[in-house]
Design a protein around this motif. Structure first.
Motif, mmCIF file in Angstrom:
data_model
loop_
_atom_site.group_PDB
_atom_site.id
_atom_site.type_symbol
_atom_site.label_atom_id
_atom_site.label_comp_id
_atom_site.label_asym_id
_atom_site.label_seq_id
_atom_site.Cartn_x
_atom_site.Cartn_y
_atom_site.Cartn_z
ATOM 1 N N GLU A 197 -74.494 74.180 -9.641
ATOM 2 C CA GLU A 197 -75.579 73.647 -10.444
ATOM 3 C C GLU A 197 -76.682 74.696 -10.490
ATOM 4 O O GLU A 197 -77.003 75.326 -9.474
ATOM 5 C CB GLU A 197 -76.114 72.367 -9.812
ATOM 6 C CG GLU A 197 -77.268 71.770 -10.563
ATOM 7 C CD GLU A 197 -77.775 70.472 -9.963
ATOM 8 O OE1 GLU A 197 -78.777 69.967 -10.483
ATOM 9 O OE2 GLU A 197 -77.191 69.975 -8.979
ATOM 10 N N ILE A 198 -77.264 74.898 -11.663
ATOM 11 C CA ILE A 198 -78.384 75.824 -11.794
ATOM 12 C C ILE A 198 -79.644 75.066 -11.384
ATOM 13 O O ILE A 198 -80.076 74.146 -12.077
ATOM 14 C CB ILE A 198 -78.516 76.363 -13.228
ATOM 15 C CG1 ILE A 198 -77.238 77.095 -13.636
ATOM 16 C CG2 ILE A 198 -79.735 77.285 -13.341
ATOM 17 C CD1 ILE A 198 -77.197 77.487 -15.103
ATOM 18 N N LEU A 199 -80.203 75.423 -10.223
ATOM 19 C CA LEU A 199 -81.415 74.765 -9.735
ATOM 20 C C LEU A 199 -82.663 75.305 -10.406
ATOM 21 O O LEU A 199 -83.631 74.580 -10.628
ATOM 22 C CB LEU A 199 -81.553 74.944 -8.222
ATOM 23 C CG LEU A 199 -80.499 74.314 -7.339
ATOM 24 C CD1 LEU A 199 -80.803 74.614 -5.879
ATOM 25 C CD2 LEU A 199 -80.410 72.818 -7.575
ATOM 26 N N ASP A 200 -82.656 76.602 -10.692
ATOM 27 C CA ASP A 200 -83.839 77.230 -11.262
ATOM 28 C C ASP A 200 -83.427 78.541 -11.909
ATOM 29 O O ASP A 200 -82.405 79.134 -11.552
ATOM 30 C CB ASP A 200 -84.874 77.490 -10.158
ATOM 31 C CG ASP A 200 -86.283 77.700 -10.674
ATOM 32 O OD1 ASP A 200 -86.488 77.692 -11.903
ATOM 33 O OD2 ASP A 200 -87.186 77.870 -9.841
ATOM 34 N N ILE A 201 -84.245 78.973 -12.856
ATOM 35 C CA ILE A 201 -84.099 80.288 -13.459
ATOM 36 C C ILE A 201 -85.429 80.998 -13.257
ATOM 37 O O ILE A 201 -86.476 80.492 -13.650
ATOM 38 C CB ILE A 201 -83.754 80.197 -14.957
ATOM 39 C CG1 ILE A 201 -82.414 79.476 -15.139
ATOM 40 C CG2 ILE A 201 -83.724 81.591 -15.581
ATOM 41 C CD1 ILE A 201 -82.078 79.160 -16.590
ATOM 42 N N ILE A 202 -85.371 82.129 -12.592
ATOM 43 C CA ILE A 202 -86.574 82.909 -12.310
ATOM 44 C C ILE A 202 -86.544 84.143 -13.199
ATOM 45 O O ILE A 202 -85.574 84.907 -13.175
ATOM 46 C CB ILE A 202 -86.639 83.321 -10.827
ATOM 47 C CG1 ILE A 202 -86.684 82.085 -9.930
ATOM 48 C CG2 ILE A 202 -87.826 84.246 -10.578
ATOM 49 C CD1 ILE A 202 -86.553 82.388 -8.450
ATOM 50 N N GLU A 203 -87.595 84.315 -13.986
ATOM 51 C CA GLU A 203 -87.738 85.514 -14.798
ATOM 52 C C GLU A 203 -89.054 86.169 -14.409
ATOM 53 O O GLU A 203 -90.104 85.535 -14.442
ATOM 54 C CB GLU A 203 -87.730 85.170 -16.287
ATOM 55 C CG GLU A 203 -86.382 84.641 -16.752
ATOM 56 C CD GLU A 203 -86.322 84.422 -18.252
ATOM 57 O OE1 GLU A 203 -86.266 85.443 -18.991
ATOM 58 O OE2 GLU A 203 -86.330 83.257 -18.664
#
Length: 101
Positions: free
Chosen positions: A23-29
């Protein structure tokens, strides 16, 4: 009321060729790039009970117009990203809990 939450999932292939869903919990850019924070996904919630609770952070790289995930070799960068994720996660979790009171 039906549970309308559907997680964003990604499937990775282990070195042994096994497909593992996360599961993708977060996307950090940020200035260092784009990163996915992933957690193993279990269709049966009872299976998650024995999970050690570890999440994984991968760098998103574009290869031939496709996104691919790569391990982060730089420990300092990995620690920085983990700190950022945990801060964001805790702020989100505690803000939600406080608003319910």
């Amino acid at each position: 009321m039906a549970n309308e939450y559907t997680p964003d999932l990604v499937t990775l292939i282990s070195e042994e060729g096994e497909e593992i869903e996360f599961e993708i919990l977060d996307i950090i850019e940020n200035e260092d790039g784009k990163f996915y924070v992933l957690y193993p996904y279990y269709e049966n919630p009872a299976d998650a009970v024995n999970d050690p609770g570890e999440y994984y952070i991968f760098e998103v790289q574009e290869v031939d117009g496709e996104e691919e995930l790569a391990e982060i070799e730089n420990d300092e960068l990995l620690d920085k990203l983990a700190d950022e994720f945990e801060k964001r996660y805790n702020e989100s979790f505690f803000d939600d809990e406080e608003s319910k009171e």
